[in-house]
Design a protein around this motif. Structure first.
Motif, mmCIF file in Angstrom:
data_model
loop_
_atom_site.group_PDB
_atom_site.id
_atom_site.type_symbol
_atom_site.label_atom_id
_atom_site.label_comp_id
_atom_site.label_asym_id
_atom_site.label_seq_id
_atom_site.Cartn_x
_atom_site.Cartn_y
_atom_site.Cartn_z
ATOM 1 N N ASP A 55 0.846 -1.178 0.000
ATOM 2 C CA ASP A 55 0.000 0.000 0.000
ATOM 3 C C ASP A 55 0.890 1.238 0.000
ATOM 4 O O ASP A 55 1.662 1.451 0.942
ATOM 5 N N PRO A 56 0.847 2.071 -1.059
ATOM 6 C CA PRO A 56 1.726 3.234 -1.127
ATOM 7 C C PRO A 56 1.466 4.242 -0.012
ATOM 8 O O PRO A 56 2.344 5.043 0.322
ATOM 9 N N ALA A 57 0.283 4.198 0.572
ATOM 10 C CA ALA A 57 -0.051 5.159 1.625
ATOM 11 C C ALA A 57 0.490 4.748 2.988
ATOM 12 O O ALA A 57 0.845 5.592 3.806
ATOM 13 N N THR A 58 0.585 3.433 3.228
ATOM 14 C CA THR A 58 0.974 2.955 4.557
ATOM 15 C C THR A 58 2.254 2.126 4.578
ATOM 16 O O THR A 58 2.851 1.937 5.637
ATOM 17 N N GLN A 269 -5.410 1.873 -7.174
ATOM 18 C CA GLN A 269 -4.188 2.086 -6.401
ATOM 19 C C GLN A 269 -3.724 3.530 -6.544
ATOM 20 O O GLN A 269 -3.815 4.092 -7.617
#
Length: 269
Positions: A55-58, A269
């Protein structure tokens, strides 16, 4: 126009239907083995969108397979402990018992089944040719194979690699028209940057990459065969039967369909 009477009359029927679904789900769960809090060591690669990726956010691992295996753990009263491994060492690591269960969109086939145990299929998919959105030099596998200037990107030992070799090209596993890359994600990046001209992948992952990169990719040609994905386990593992039972219950109560909708159609995504 629907009358108030008909709407009111329909309400009890709706309650009955919902209650029946709830009872069915509870019954399915009650019939599953209880692993009594056992810890299951699960391994994946985090490089096969949307089945498993970062996950690029987390920075956390997410995807269809994460959700499915975590749900299996809940249904079996087991704790899923996640680990990472490269594709080229995963099957051997599971075979040796370093991990209990592995997943990476792994196709069920005889050669692999001689090394490890498989669950029943959790997904059936077909291989397609992913290309850049502006590609106009070929339109299918035959026109790709006919042009010696075109190259595939692939990971060695994967279904994508073998379909490229045997279903599209000449059956030579050392064919110079296949550029080998370390990860599936690296193959897609090589396609995006123009270093290769096509990457073969199942329809589910293709939808994920197309959705995550608007205007960058498209599919050409038709399907190049179908494959069943299964979780892999250490030979003679006592987890095969419980996990199979959980998979069957998730298919029966609609959980698998919900995961497909979440990761293949709703997620960007």
């Amino acid at each position: 126009m629907t009358s108030l009477f008909s709407r009111v009359s329909a309400f009890p029927r709706l309650l009955v239907a919902v209650a029946a679904l709830f009872i069915s789900s509870v019954s399915l769960a009650a019939d599953l083995p209880d692993l009594k809090g056992r810890t299951i060591l699960a391994v994946t690669e985090n490089a096969y969108t949307p089945l498993n990726f970062v996950d690029p956010a987390t920075g956390e691992g997410i995807g269809w397979e994460y959700d499915a295996m975590n749900e299996i753990g809940k249904r079996l009263n087991a704790n899923i402990e996640w680990h990472l491994s490269s594709w080229d060492t995963m099957i051997q690591a599971v075979k040796q018992g370093q991990y209990d269960v592995g997943m990476d969109g792994i196709s069920i086939n005889e050669e692999r089944a001689q090394q490890i145990d498989f669950t029943i299929p959790y997904m059936t998919s077909q291989q397609f040719m992913l290309v850049r959105a502006d590609e106009d030099r070929f339109s299918d596998a035959a026109s790709f194979a006919a042009n010696d200037d075109l190259y595939f990107g692939a990971q060695a030992g994967t279904t994508n690699f073998y379909v490229a070799v045997y279903d599209v090209l000449d059956g030579d596993e050392n064919n110079a028209r296949i550029t080998l890359l370390d990860t599936f994600g690296a193959s897609v990046q090589a396609l995006k940057s123009g270093d290769v001209d096509s990457v073969l992948m199942d329809a589910a992952s293709a939808r994920g990459y197309i959705g995550a990169n608007p205007g960058a990719f498209k599919l050409v040609g038709g399907p190049l065969g179908s494959e069943d994905f299964g979780f892999i386990l250490t030979p003679d593992s006592d987890l095969v039967a419980p996990i199979n039972a959980a998979i069957r219950s998730m298919k029966a109560d609609g959980t698998m369909d919900a995961l497909n909708k979440k990761w293949f159609f709703d997620y960007n995504q």
